[in-house]
Each structure stands twice: as C-alpha cells, then as structure tokens.
Design an enzyme around this catalytic site. Structure first.
Site, PDB file in Angstrom:
ATOM      1  N   ARG A  37      -5.409  11.503   1.337  1.00 50.16           N
ATOM      2  CA  ARG A  37      -6.239  12.314   0.445  1.00 50.16           C
ATOM      3  C   ARG A  37      -5.445  13.440  -0.204  1.00 50.16           C
ATOM      4  NH1 ARG A  37     -10.575   9.113  -0.451  1.00 50.16           N
ATOM      5  NH2 ARG A  37     -11.319   8.226   1.508  1.00 50.16           N
ATOM      6  N   HIS A  67       0.237   1.526   2.496  1.00 50.96           N
ATOM      7  CA  HIS A  67      -0.794   1.856   1.502  1.00 50.96           C
ATOM      8  C   HIS A  67      -0.464   3.200   0.867  1.00 50.96           C
ATOM      9  CE1 HIS A  67      -4.621   2.085  -0.501  1.00 50.96           C
ATOM     10  NE2 HIS A  67      -5.139   1.081   0.180  1.00 50.96           N
ATOM     11  N   GLU A 142      -3.896  -3.695  -5.716  1.00 50.79           N
ATOM     12  CA  GLU A 142      -5.106  -4.071  -4.970  1.00 50.79           C
ATOM     13  C   GLU A 142      -6.234  -4.459  -5.925  1.00 50.79           C
ATOM     14  OE1 GLU A 142      -8.093  -2.195  -1.580  1.00 50.79           O
ATOM     15  OE2 GLU A 142      -6.014  -1.510  -1.740  1.00 50.79           O
ATOM     16  N   ASP A 175      -8.651  -7.765  -1.715  1.00 53.00           N
ATOM     17  CA  ASP A 175      -9.591  -7.099  -0.816  1.00 53.00           C
ATOM     18  C   ASP A 175     -10.930  -7.832  -0.893  1.00 53.00           C
ATOM     19  OD1 ASP A 175     -11.826  -5.183  -0.141  1.00 53.00           O
ATOM     20  OD2 ASP A 175     -10.130  -3.892   0.353  1.00 53.00           O
ATOM     21  N   HIS A 178     -13.958  -5.692  -2.108  1.00 54.93           N
ATOM     22  CA  HIS A 178     -13.811  -5.335  -3.516  1.00 54.93           C
ATOM     23  C   HIS A 178     -14.061  -6.531  -4.429  1.00 54.93           C
ATOM     24  CE1 HIS A 178     -10.879  -1.792  -2.430  1.00 54.93           C
ATOM     25  NE2 HIS A 178     -12.084  -1.643  -1.922  1.00 54.93           N
ATOM     26  N   HIS A 210      -6.898  -7.722   2.374  1.00 55.98           N
ATOM     27  CA  HIS A 210      -7.674  -6.766   3.160  1.00 55.98           C
ATOM     28  C   HIS A 210      -8.978  -7.464   3.526  1.00 55.98           C
ATOM     29  CE1 HIS A 210      -5.673  -2.940   1.269  1.00 55.98           C
ATOM     30  NE2 HIS A 210      -4.909  -3.526   2.168  1.00 55.98           N
ATOM     31  N   ASP A 223     -18.239  -0.914  -3.601  1.00 58.79           N
ATOM     32  CA  ASP A 223     -17.088  -0.674  -2.726  1.00 58.79           C
ATOM     33  C   ASP A 223     -17.441   0.150  -1.484  1.00 58.79           C
ATOM     34  OD1 ASP A 223     -14.614  -0.311  -1.550  1.00 58.79           O
ATOM     35  OD2 ASP A 223     -13.846   1.040  -3.081  1.00 58.79           O
ATOM     36  N   HIS A 225     -17.246  -0.630   2.601  1.00 57.99           N
ATOM     37  CA  HIS A 225     -16.819  -1.597   3.601  1.00 57.99           C
ATOM     38  C   HIS A 225     -17.778  -1.627   4.796  1.00 57.99           C
ATOM     39  CE1 HIS A 225     -12.354  -1.235   2.153  1.00 57.99           C
ATOM     40  NE2 HIS A 225     -13.198  -1.473   1.172  1.00 57.99           N
TER      41      HIS A 225
END
Length: 276
Positions: A37, A67, A142, A175, A178, A210, A223, A225
C-alpha cells in the site's frame, strides 16, 4: 505435480518465506516486493537471497510469483506520479535479479479518465524502460475485473500492451476471480475462455494463475475474492482448472481471504483435486 502456494510475508526475509512455504505444503509462493500500500522496500540481503535460492532448489519449487505494490499506477494522470511508478517498477525488477528465473506480477493500472488507449501507451512505455536492462525475471500483466478505469479487463487490452512492448520477457497472470467478474465464464465454458485467450494472446504467454473464488456473480466487475468453493465459481471450476492440460503445470497462487492455516487447507484441497 502441480505448483501451489499463497502470498507470504516478506518481513523475515526470502529464506524464511521458503521455509514457511514448505511448512504449509506449498511449492511456490507470492510475496510483495515492497509495502503493497506504499512504496517502501525492505533492505536487500544478498546472503539471505542466496540461501533462499538454495532452498528453492533443494525442495523442487516451481517459479515464484512476486507482486508489485497496488499503489504502483503506471498510467496515472500526473506525470510526476507516473515517473515515480516507473522508477519503482525498474527498481523492483533489479531487486528480483537476486532470485533469478521467477515472475513479477502487477496490476497494469488505472487510466483515471484519460482513456484506455492513453493508459496502454503509458504502461507500455514504462515496461519498455524497465525491461531494457534484461534482468532475469519475466513480468506478468494481471488480468483485471474491469472495475472503474482499470486497464487489463479484457484480453484485447492486455494483448495491446504485449504488442506495444514487444518483449519475450512479458506475459500474463490469469486471476480467476478477476476474469470471471470481468465477463469470462470460467464456470460454464473454461475451454472456450482458454481458447479465446489463446486466440487473442496465446497460451504460451500465460505464466501463472491466481486462484480465487468470487463473492460476486458473473460479469459483476467488482473484484472481491472469496475462499475456494464458497463463492460463485465453486469447487468444480477449480478442479477443472488445476487439471486442464494447458494450466496444470503453471504456478498457482491462492489470494483468498485467509491466514496460513487456511492456505494450508486450501493447498491440501487442491492437491487432492490433481492426482499425481
């Protein structure tokens, strides 16, 4: 044998991450190259990286999937911020050279009203700059859910970046949450989605996956998860994914809302789905 893992904390160093992965039954893993972040990166430790490489080889790990920070937006509207994000990308790839032969995955970015075409142009320019050094790492774009002004919500957008950069050191990370949220029906037409991916991008450019269930319905562009089997994709979808001949040997990283014991259970579950 498949390569299954999860996101691990890099706080204790690279070798410690390998040891943690082994302890939960993983043979790959993901980690953030810096504060996810923010932008601060941990001090480099060549001896620790060397030990990690030895452990990875000793335990027959598949490629790792590092990542990039969520805040690294290569196509933001402010030129100064874009330049900073580009410098972060370049530095991350340099740092990844200490763990050669692995993947570096990142979210392409959000064009924040400038338009997808401008976003693709900025992202491509930053990638060309970072990849010019030839560091021993493959960068993965991604797949995104198409939320807001995200770039990468369609296979065509990712293909446009790949074409603009023109590097063999650039690929895609798929992903599952996604892609499903973005309108590609993995549940009812996995073969069709992969055929479309192959037609537009090429399955040879798919580096990793992912694995995430989704809290939201198909094509929601949200989005969010979910744990495997507790969302709209369901366990049969993941069983099909981990056994698909085009996917089964790719590193698969769990990004479900979990702690280590939960990841250990999900990794064990995935292994029961994929017989030796």
């Amino acid at each position: 044998m498949g390569y299954f893992g999860c996101h691990l904390s890099a706080a204790g160093g690279s070798a410690a991450m390998v040891e943690t992965a082994v302890s939960i039954g993983a043979n790959t893993f993901a980690f953030f190259t810096r504060n996810p972040r923010g932008s601060r990166a941990k001090k480099e430790d060549p001896a620790d990286a060397k030990r990690a490489v030895e452990l990875l080889r000793e335990h027959n790990f598949g490629p790792l999937v590092a990542h990039g920070a969520y805040t690294m937006n290569l196509c933001t509207a402010e030129a100064e911020d874009r330049a900073f994000a580009s410098a972060v990308l370049e530095d991350d790839l340099r740092r990844m050279a200490a763990l050669p032969g692995n993947f570096y995955n990142f979210h392409p970015g959000s064009h924040v009203g400038q338009g997808t075409e401008a976003g693709i142009e900025y992202i491509s320019a930053a990638l060309k700059n970072a990849l010019r050094h030839g560091y021993p790492v493959t960068v993965l774009l991604e797949t995104m859910a198409g939320k807001g002004s995200e770039v990468g919500g369609t296979f065509e957008e990712l293909k446009a970046i790949l074409d603009a950069v023109g590097s063999d050191s650039l690929g895609v990370c798929l992903d599952t949450c996604h892609v499903y949220d973005g309108g590609y029906d993995l549940v009812n037409d996995l073969g069709g989605v992969l055929a479309e991916f192959d037609r537009i991008i090429g399955l040879d450019r798919l580096g990793a996956l992912h694995l995430n269930d989704s809290k939201n319905p198909f094509a929601s562009h949200k989005d969010r998860h979910e744990l495997l089997g507790q969302g709209s994709l369901g366990l049969p979808t993941f069983e099909a994914i981990v056994n698909h001949p085009a996917l089964r040997d790719k590193p698969m990283i769990l990004e479900t809302p979990n702690e280590l014991p939960g990841y250990q259970r999900e990794i064990a579950l995935l292994r029961t789905m994929q017989p030796l």
